[in-house]
Design an enzyme around this catalytic site. Structure first.
Site, PDB file in Angstrom:
ATOM      1  N   TRP A 162       0.877  -1.184   0.000  1.00 47.24           N
ATOM      2  CA  TRP A 162       0.000   0.000   0.000  1.00 47.24           C
ATOM      3  C   TRP A 162       0.905   1.222   0.000  1.00 47.24           C
ATOM      4  CZ3 TRP A 162      -1.825   2.654   4.953  1.00 47.24           C
ATOM      5  CH2 TRP A 162      -2.803   3.610   4.673  1.00 47.24           C
ATOM      6  N   ASP A 212      -0.305  -5.358   9.457  1.00 49.71           N
ATOM      7  CA  ASP A 212      -1.345  -4.409   9.097  1.00 49.71           C
ATOM      8  C   ASP A 212      -2.549  -5.234   8.641  1.00 49.71           C
ATOM      9  OD1 ASP A 212      -2.948  -2.374   8.258  1.00 49.71           O
ATOM     10  OD2 ASP A 212      -1.629  -1.637   6.671  1.00 49.71           O
ATOM     11  N   LYS A 226     -13.038  -0.858   6.201  1.00 49.78           N
ATOM     12  CA  LYS A 226     -13.588  -1.731   5.163  1.00 49.78           C
ATOM     13  C   LYS A 226     -14.591  -2.743   5.717  1.00 49.78           C
ATOM     14  CE  LYS A 226      -9.768  -0.782   4.174  1.00 49.78           C
ATOM     15  NZ  LYS A 226      -8.921   0.410   4.336  1.00 49.78           N
TER      16      LYS A 226
HETATM   17  N1  PLA Z   1      -3.549  -0.532   5.390  1.00 49.75           N
HETATM   18  C1  PLA Z   1      -3.818  -0.971   4.154  1.00 49.75           C
HETATM   19  C2  PLA Z   1      -3.078  -2.147   3.636  1.00 49.75           C
HETATM   20  C3  PLA Z   1      -4.787  -0.311   3.374  1.00 49.75           C
HETATM   21  O1  PLA Z   1      -5.036  -0.756   2.146  1.00 49.75           O
HETATM   22  C4  PLA Z   1      -5.466   0.797   3.891  1.00 49.75           C
HETATM   23  C5  PLA Z   1      -6.484   1.535   3.077  1.00 49.75           C
HETATM   24  C6  PLA Z   1      -5.147   1.184   5.195  1.00 49.75           C
HETATM   25  C7  PLA Z   1      -4.185   0.499   5.916  1.00 49.75           C
HETATM   26  C8  PLA Z   1      -5.768   2.357   5.871  1.00 49.75           C
HETATM   27  O2  PLA Z   1      -7.112   2.337   5.985  1.00 49.75           O
HETATM   28  P1  PLA Z   1      -7.863   3.252   7.029  1.00 49.75           P
HETATM   29  O3  PLA Z   1      -6.898   4.248   7.563  1.00 49.75           O
HETATM   30  O4  PLA Z   1      -8.941   3.897   6.248  1.00 49.75           O
HETATM   31  O5  PLA Z   1      -8.338   2.308   8.060  1.00 49.75           O
HETATM   32  N2  PLA Z   1      -6.318   1.548   1.694  1.00 49.75           N
HETATM   33  C9  PLA Z   1      -7.322   2.155   0.783  1.00 49.75           C
HETATM   34  C10 PLA Z   1      -7.582   3.609   1.083  1.00 49.75           C
HETATM   35  C11 PLA Z   1      -8.649   1.434   0.910  1.00 49.75           C
HETATM   36  C12 PLA Z   1      -6.378   4.498   1.211  1.00 49.75           C
HETATM   37  O6  PLA Z   1      -5.476   4.442   0.373  1.00 49.75           O
HETATM   38  O7  PLA Z   1      -6.361   5.252   2.197  1.00 49.75           O
HETATM   39  C13 PLA Z   1      -6.806   1.935  -0.636  1.00 49.75           C
HETATM   40  O8  PLA Z   1      -7.522   2.303  -1.584  1.00 49.75           O
HETATM   41  O9  PLA Z   1      -5.705   1.393  -0.793  1.00 49.75           O
END
Ligand code: PLA
Length: 434
Positions: free
Chosen positions: A152, A233, A269
């Protein structure tokens, strides 16, 4: 006379001050667009009626509309007009944290009973990762974090801003579109003893590729043998298998093997509480005394940053998980098998996504695509790591108004019965001559 001089002086200094002030932000360049949230911005600015957003991982129903789970609506009805708006403690809602730990560590976890877990409510998953990164930096300022390739995108920002040096480890093999297990194991072995490793507990983002149970056991063994610290995570508990309990299996394997570990949990989510920013950071410690100390330090990190976390989302979570009937409803809404219950198909989060994987693959195959799209249905969780190149993604956006991250990640949660044909056709058009 005296006052005249002081007036002149103050006048002169205010001119100087004005000059200074006007140059304060002159060297500030616009920040680079966020690779994920920037996609949403571009999507919103596009007036095309055909536009499709499969960028951010936000769940949509089959009409492309945001979903609020029925268990959440019911919890809100119960809360309405009764809750007060007092500050939570620095560590957040004790009840919410208690219930959240059970999901990850198990209902009857000996670690919970022995009070060995230092845990605080966090600003969703991002806040949990950031709090941990700051904690790591404060108590192990010379340590590094090993991050999978790919990961991510925000993981890199989080540990960068916490001033922790980043290293990477192999994870995904573009050739096989699967796990690069041998290289991953080598990287664990070759890292200096006592390194920090960032692991996605389930439904790896962006690849949708998770280690098998056997592979998790080997990873756990090797991480233990090297004395590394695993930080999980877990942003998608329930999205890999449809069952939060099964999705905790990597954590449980590590717990059984006697690791001390860190864990970020998020309800964005799996409860659809994106904007409520509710999650949890926990650190499993050697004993209760250590857990008390660690928790107090986590609170001390939180205090000057945001003082204490928001109350409403935590109340929704504790209302749902603290009530047997509502918890059952939540589990139904997350799970994949819609035969076992009467919840509407739209609200079966994992199930609808799995259905869309099949539909996207079938559409591409029907169009006679020369490429293999098996990975669409092999990968799990919210995302499909399609293998599209950045240039192909640019064409999808420019010519078809389809928005996704440039690494070719498709958020399957944004694919619907209505847009899957259009999406497949566009993907076929930009890939058929590849
Ligand atoms: N960790 C991972 C692996 C994630 O994909 C995301 C969210 C988070 C943490 C953090 O989520 P939160 O802070 O909202 O609980 N990833 C998303 C959104 C869904 C983003 O980038 O913030 C994504 O589209 O990858």
């Amino acid at each position: 006379m005296r006052s005249l001089i002081s007036e002149r002086v103050s006048c002169r200094s205010s001119v100087l001050g004005a000059r200074w002030m006007s140059s304060w932000w002159r060297n500030v360049e616009p920040a680079a667009k966020d690779p994920i949230l920037g996609v949403t911005e571009a999507f919103l600015a596009d007036p095309s009626p055909d536009k499709v957003n499969v960028g951010v991982g936000a769940y949509r129903d089959d009409n492309g509309k945001p979903v609020v789970l029925e268990c959440v609506r019911e919890a809100e009805r119960r809360i309405a007009g009764t809750a007060n708006m007092e500050y939570l403690p620095m560590g957040g809602s004790v009840k919410m944290v208690e219930e959240t730990l059970k999901l990850a560590y198990g209902d009857n976890s000996e670690f919970i009973k022995d009070k060995r877990i230092a845990a605080v409510q966090s600003l969703s998953g991002t806040g949990a990762c950031r709090l941990f990164a700051d904690f790591q930096n404060r108590f192990h300022p010379d340590s590094q974090i090993y991050i999978p390739v790919p990961t991510w995108s925000n993981h890199h920002n989080i540990w960068r801003d916490a001033h922790v040096t980043q290293r990477t480890f192999h994870y995904y093999h573009p050739g096989t579109k699967g796990l690069d297990f041998a290289a991953l194991m080598d990287d664990i072995k070759n890292a200096p003893n006592g390194s920090f490793f960032l692991l996605h507990a389930c439904a790896h983002n962006p690849t949708g590729v998770d280690p098998s149970e056997e592979q998790w056991k080997e990873i756990s063994y090797q991480i233990k043998a090297k004395g590394h610290f695993p930080f999980f995570d877990m942003a998608y508990q329930g999205f890999a298998s449809g069952d939060p309990e099964r999705d905790a299996k990597a954590i449980r394997i590590f717990l059984k093997d006697g690791h001390l570990l860190g864990l970020a949990q998020s309800y964005a989510k799996n409860m659809g509480l994106y904007g409520q920013r509710v999650g949890c950071l926990s650190v499993l410690c050697e004993d209760e005394k250590q857990a008390v100390a660690v928790k107090s330090q986590l609170q001390q990190l939180a205090r000057p940053m945001y003082s204490n976390p928001p109350v409403h989302g935590a109340l929704i979570v504790s209302t749902i998980l603290g009530d047997a009937e509502l918890k059952k409803l939540w589990l139904k809404e997350v799970q994949m098998s819609k035969h076992e219950h009467n919840v509407s198909a739209n609200a079966c989060l994992a199930d609808r996504i799995i259905g869309m994987r099949t539909a996207l693959r079938e559409n591409l195959e029907k169009l006679g695509s020369p490429l293999s799209w098996k990975h669409i249905t092999n990968q799990i969780g919210m995302f499909c790591y399609s293998g599209l190149t950045p240039e192909q993604v640019d064409r999808l956006t420019d010519e078809y108004h389809i928005y996704m991250t440039r690494n070719g990640r498709i958020s399957m949660a944004g694919v619907t019965t209505g847009n899957v044909g259009y999406l497949a056709n566009a993907i076929h058009e930009v890939t058929k001559s590849a």
